[in-house]
Design an enzyme around this catalytic site. Structure first.
Site, PDB file in Angstrom:
ATOM      1  N   HIS A  25       0.826  -1.263  -0.138  1.00 34.05           N
ATOM      2  CA  HIS A  25      -0.111   0.129  -0.010  1.00 34.05           C
ATOM      3  C   HIS A  25       0.797   1.197   0.119  1.00 34.05           C
ATOM      4  O   HIS A  25       1.831   1.189   0.498  1.00 34.05           O
ATOM      5  CB  HIS A  25      -1.038  -0.046   1.188  1.00 34.05           C
ATOM      6  CG  HIS A  25      -0.164  -0.101   2.513  1.00 34.05           C
ATOM      7  ND1 HIS A  25       0.072   1.299   3.139  1.00 34.05           N
ATOM      8  CD2 HIS A  25       0.111  -0.931   3.371  1.00 34.05           C
ATOM      9  CE1 HIS A  25       0.498   1.028   4.307  1.00 34.05           C
ATOM     10  NE2 HIS A  25       0.598  -0.271   4.462  1.00 34.05           N
ATOM     11  N   ASP A  31      -0.352   4.526   0.682  1.00 30.17           N
ATOM     12  CA  ASP A  31      -0.928   5.417   1.448  1.00 30.17           C
ATOM     13  C   ASP A  31      -0.068   5.408   2.922  1.00 30.17           C
ATOM     14  O   ASP A  31       0.460   4.367   3.146  1.00 30.17           O
ATOM     15  CB  ASP A  31      -2.604   5.411   1.905  1.00 30.17           C
ATOM     16  CG  ASP A  31      -2.852   3.868   2.589  1.00 30.17           C
ATOM     17  OD1 ASP A  31      -2.180   2.868   2.001  1.00 30.17           O
ATOM     18  OD2 ASP A  31      -3.691   3.940   3.551  1.00 30.17           O
ATOM     19  N   GLU A  56      -4.965   1.461   2.671  1.00 30.19           N
ATOM     20  CA  GLU A  56      -4.784   0.318   3.812  1.00 30.19           C
ATOM     21  C   GLU A  56      -4.735   1.009   5.239  1.00 30.19           C
ATOM     22  O   GLU A  56      -5.319   0.347   6.143  1.00 30.19           O
ATOM     23  CB  GLU A  56      -3.433  -0.392   3.628  1.00 30.19           C
ATOM     24  CG  GLU A  56      -3.049  -1.457   4.379  1.00 30.19           C
ATOM     25  CD  GLU A  56      -2.678  -1.292   5.806  1.00 30.19           C
ATOM     26  OE1 GLU A  56      -2.874  -2.431   6.627  1.00 30.19           O
ATOM     27  OE2 GLU A  56      -2.183  -0.133   6.042  1.00 30.19           O
ATOM     28  N   GLU A  57      -4.245   2.267   5.553  1.00 30.81           N
ATOM     29  CA  GLU A  57      -4.204   2.567   6.697  1.00 30.81           C
ATOM     30  C   GLU A  57      -5.353   2.962   7.281  1.00 30.81           C
ATOM     31  O   GLU A  57      -5.678   3.524   8.412  1.00 30.81           O
ATOM     32  CB  GLU A  57      -3.225   3.898   6.790  1.00 30.81           C
ATOM     33  CG  GLU A  57      -1.902   3.518   6.319  1.00 30.81           C
ATOM     34  CD  GLU A  57      -1.068   2.565   7.608  1.00 30.81           C
ATOM     35  OE1 GLU A  57      -1.745   2.218   8.384  1.00 30.81           O
ATOM     36  OE2 GLU A  57       0.055   2.517   7.383  1.00 30.81           O
TER      37      GLU A  57
HETATM   38 MN    MN Z   1       1.212  -1.260   6.483  1.00 34.88          MN
HETATM   39 MN    MN Z   2       0.421   1.017   8.570  1.00 32.63          MN
END
Ligand code: MN
Ligand code: MN
Length: 525
Positions: A132, A134, A199-200
């Site tokens: 990811h 982000d 993802e975060e």
């Molecule tokens: Mn991560």
């Molecule tokens: Mn993370």
């Protein structure tokens, strides 16, 4: 290389010729692959400053997915990534991930996800890399020693938001591919990418993405996630994570809070009931008191018990990091087992009770206790839910309270566990030995990382977590970093992994393909 003997053209040779070829080619194959590794490693060492520069460029984009104000930057980061993967010669598609509804009600598009493919040779293994682009929020005033979006190298560490989570590992994977291409070497595996930008914030839409692209995953043999860190200074492979079942237990005595001077002594107080309920869950040694809760937990075998002895884990460091002097267990083995392979119950808080400073003589009417149970193999969430509800109802019945009890499951996340005998674990172990000269620690993660389980459930593929970051990288916190060494050695690790995976995968095919078995038998006769 040995695999070439499986090609049909060799069937036309006489058997003795095949034998001779085998004798010549086996040692040659081994040497050739050692030479290839050496060349790859030399190239990576020689280009490490370029690789650090790429990380600088990526970290400079504040792709914080939690801040709608930065959505343009996040989209830009996804475009940069897509373009970078395209320069490898990959076919890249960007998948629309729909709209995000903000707190105010307005909507903005989620950044697209990237699905990419490089190579589709049916003789090769296909490995898909997840990452990811982000990042977590970061502001200098949060306590960063350096500007979070300017990679700054201090004592061999590259500080910057996203350096280890997860831009560094994605770039290391890309640079490993670059290296094969720069040296004009055949990449021994087919590669796929799935890269997301949220993802975060919990990967909204990832499940739909996986469900909606079965074709993309149909020829994938292995999925690698490189989004966690080692346990110590020693390289590690992660083969399991705990799940979590989070409960609310609510007790309601009436519609409004009352004065303890006026009504204390004549009320069935909700808080008193709740404290009794919470106290019934776990004893002071950490043992969970809910009947049946341990029934499904996989028993500890002698073999598994021995695994913990060899893991590099420093109790003193644990004490320093946590600022806790005394733990429930005083051996490394017991600590690791209770972090990874046994369930634990934690009481997190009480909503509705007085929690401010000072004194307040209130009898709260409705209180909600919050606790969670970390899940391990082979616990089942519906079973756990039933046991928890039954236990709390039984305890509550003994309190003879007229109050109203409600127990609800708020989060149910399953544990994940890989088969450590999967070919990719074998390949990664060999690759780690070749790069770092040590056998990796086989570790689990006590916390809940839903990704691996989501990938496993939805794609039915073999999943591996192959971290390259160090234990002290500080993901999510101030002064996040990846060390230059981990970043560059991590690049070598991925390059080496491609090669080892192709070999292990080929051995596997040889064993499972009857046509090849026949050739072996013929040669032997
Ligand atoms: Mn991560
Ligand atoms: Mn993370």
């Amino acid at each position: 290389m040995p695999g070439q003997m499986m090609q049909p053209s060799f069937l036309h040779c006489s058997f003795s010729a095949i034998l001779i070829l085998q004798l010549i080619m086996l040692p040659f194959g081994a040497d050739a692959s050692e030479k290839l590794l050496e060349d790859l490693f030399l190239y990576i060492d020689a280009h490490q400053d370029d690789f650090v520069q790429s990380l600088k460029d990526w970290v400079a984009v504040p792709s914080d997915s939690s801040d709608p104000q930065l959505r343009e930057e996040l989209n830009r980061m996804v475009q940069i990534t897509a373009e970078r993967i395209r320069t490898l010669g990959a076919t890249v598609q960007q998948v629309d991930m729909g709209m995000e509804t903000l707190h105010g009600g307005q909507t903005i598009p989620f950044p697209p996800a990237i699905l990419a493919q490089l190579g589709n040779d049916t003789d090769k293994a296909t490995v898909c890399f997840y990452g990811h682009v982000d990042v977590q929020p970061a502001k200098k005033e949060d306590g960063w020693k350096t500007d979070p979006y300017t990679i700054t190298e201090i004592n061999g560490n590259l500080y910057g938001r996203g350096a280890t989570d997860n831009k560094g590992p994605i770039l290391a994977w890309i640079h490993a591919i670059d290296t094969y291409q720069a040296l004009k070497k055949d990449i021994p595996v087919n590669l796929k990418f799935i890269i997301e930008g949220v993802e975060e914030t919990g990967s909204p839409g990832l499940e739909e993405l996986l469900k909606g692209h079965e074709d993309f995953f149909s020829d994938v043999d292995y999925i690698v996630i490189s989004d966690n860190v080692w346990l110590s200074r020693k390289p590690a492979l992660t083969y399991g994570t705990r799940g979590n079942a989070y409960f609310f237990v609510e007790v309601e005595s009436g519609k409004k809070d009352l004065h303890s001077g006026t009504f204390g002594g004549i009320i069935h107080e909700s808080m008193r009931d709740l404290v009794n309920l919470l106290a019934s869950l776990v004893d002071t040694s950490g043992h969970i008191l809910i009947p049946g809760i341990y029934d499904d937990v996989v028993p500890l075998t002698k073999e598994e018990n021995e695994l913990y002895e060899n893991i590099d884990f420093d109790m003193e460091e644990l004490k320093n990091n946590t600022e806790v002097n005394t733990f429930l267990y005083n051996t490394k083995e017991k600590i690791l087992q209770h972090m990874w392979r046994y369930p634990s119950l934690s009481i997190h808080g009480i909503e509705g009770g007085f929690a401010g400073v000072g004194t307040k003589t209130v009898i709260p009417s409705k209180v909600i206790g919050k606790f969670s149970i970390r899940q391990v193999p082979n616990m089942q969430i519906p079973v756990v839910e039933k046991l928890v509800k039954k236990h709390l109802e039984d305890v509550f019945a003994k309190l003879n309270s007229p109050n109203k009890l409600t127990v609800s499951l708020e989060i149910g996340a399953m544990p994940w566990m890989a088969n450590v005998n999967d070919p990719q674990y074998e390949a990664a172990k060999i690759a780690i030995r070749k790069v770092f000269g040590v056998t990796p620690d086989m570790i689990r993660d006590g916390s809940t990382i839903p990704l691996a389980r989501t990938f496993q459930d939805l794609t039915k593929k073999k999943i591996m977590m192959l971290p390259i970051g160090g234990a002290d990288d500080g993901e999510h916190s101030q002064n996040e970093k990846i060390s230059r060494s981990n970043y560059i050695q991590g690049t070598k690790l991925f390059a080496s992994f491609f090669l080892e995976l192709s070999k292990v995968h080929e051995d596997l095919l040889t064993k499972s393909n009857p046509k090849n078995v026949k050739i072996t038998q013929l040669i032997g006769s």
